[in-house]
Design a protein around this motif. Structure first.
Motif, PDB file in Angstrom:
ATOM      1  N   CYS A 120      37.113  38.219  51.592  1.00 53.28           N
ATOM      2  CA  CYS A 120      36.793  39.722  50.843  1.00 53.28           C
ATOM      3  C   CYS A 120      35.182  39.729  50.722  1.00 53.28           C
ATOM      4  O   CYS A 120      34.682  40.859  50.329  1.00 53.28           O
ATOM      5  CB  CYS A 120      37.554  39.686  49.873  1.00 53.28           C
ATOM      6  SG  CYS A 120      37.006  38.687  48.356  1.00 53.28           S
ATOM      7  N   SER A 138      38.560  36.931  43.312  1.00 59.43           N
ATOM      8  CA  SER A 138      38.707  38.606  43.635  1.00 59.43           C
ATOM      9  C   SER A 138      40.072  38.827  44.443  1.00 59.43           C
ATOM     10  O   SER A 138      40.795  39.483  43.933  1.00 59.43           O
ATOM     11  CB  SER A 138      37.438  38.998  44.523  1.00 59.43           C
ATOM     12  OG  SER A 138      36.432  38.871  43.503  1.00 59.43           O
ATOM     13  N   CYS A 139      40.431  37.770  45.704  1.00 61.57           N
ATOM     14  CA  CYS A 139      41.372  38.337  46.328  1.00 61.57           C
ATOM     15  C   CYS A 139      42.705  37.309  46.249  1.00 61.57           C
ATOM     16  O   CYS A 139      43.669  37.676  46.759  1.00 61.57           O
ATOM     17  CB  CYS A 139      41.187  38.531  47.923  1.00 61.57           C
ATOM     18  SG  CYS A 139      40.575  36.877  48.623  1.00 61.57           S
TER      19      CYS A 139
END
Length: 234
Positions: A120, A138-139
């Motif tokens: 990402c 984050s992902c």
């Protein structure tokens, strides 16, 4: 020494070596007992990601054992007290400039205390170990994290911004660099091409590009920089 209003400073391994940080290029061609080709290229990471992750996790831990030296602190003082702009462009991946009080620092080769997600593209501050199974904050993907380091064969960060700073400066100082790693080794030529900026090299010994500088100061940065900063401020 004249009153400069826009100073650009390039720092290399020499300034961090005085704090005890291991450098990329030792006389035996090894970096902390590893060949550079085994730990600092995209091919190395593709071939043996576990080794590369362990290597950078170890280096991240080692930052806890070193402290900024007088050179880092002198540059921070220059940034605080000069009636003008001081930009530090560093080839180093440690955070000693920041810990020494420095600001406006461009890490053209990345930062050891950051990781980047290949999935990402997010970048995260990171002080712990990182492994292939570590999930991206984050992902959530894994394996996806890599050291936020510019490896050999990759393009350094912020080159457009760096070119602008070099074009605008009236004083360029190179500290602790070998003068043989491009594109940083070419910065002094860019500044000279503009024709109206002074150039100073501060190094243990003349670098490969020493002839490009108008002024030379040879010795330890931690001993030379405090005096140079006082000259610039006074």
């Amino acid at each position: 020494m004249g009153q400069y209003k826009n100073i650009v400073i390039l720092t290399g391994a020499g300034i961090s070596a005085e704090s005890g940080v291991a450098t990329f290029r030792d006389n035996d061609g090894l970096w902390e007992k590893h060949r550079i080709e085994d730990v600092a290229t995209p091919e190395a990471f593709a071939r043996d990601p576990d080794l590369v992750q362990r290597f950078y996790s170890l280096r991240r831990r080692q930052l806890n054992e070193v402290e900024p030296n007088a050179a880092h602190k002198a540059l921070a003082k220059l940034q605080r007290e000069l009636d003008g702009k001081v930009t530090i462009i560093t080839q180093n991946v440690d955070d000693l400039h920041e810990r020494g009080g420095g600001t406006n620092i461009i890490h053209m080769h990345g930062e050891l205390r950051k990781v980047r997600c290949k999935a990402c593209s997010s970048v995260h501050d990171w002080r712990e170990d990182c492994a292939q199974e570590t999930e991206c904050p984050s992902c959530g993907r894994a394996p996806s994290l890599r050291p936020h380091i510019v490896w050999f064969g990759e393009m350094p960060f912020f080159m457009d911004r760096i070119a602008e700073y070099l074009a605008e400066c009236d004083l360029f100082i190179s500290i602790g660099t070998s003068g043989n790693v491009y594109p940083a080794a070419g910065f002094v030529a860019e500044v000279r091409a503009k024709g109206n900026a002074h150039t100073i090299e501060v190094n243990l010994e003349p670098s490969e590009g020493a002839s490009m500088f108008a002024e030379h100061r040879h010795g330890k940065a931690g001993e030379l920089l405090p005096a140079l900063v006082e000259e610039l401020l006074n």
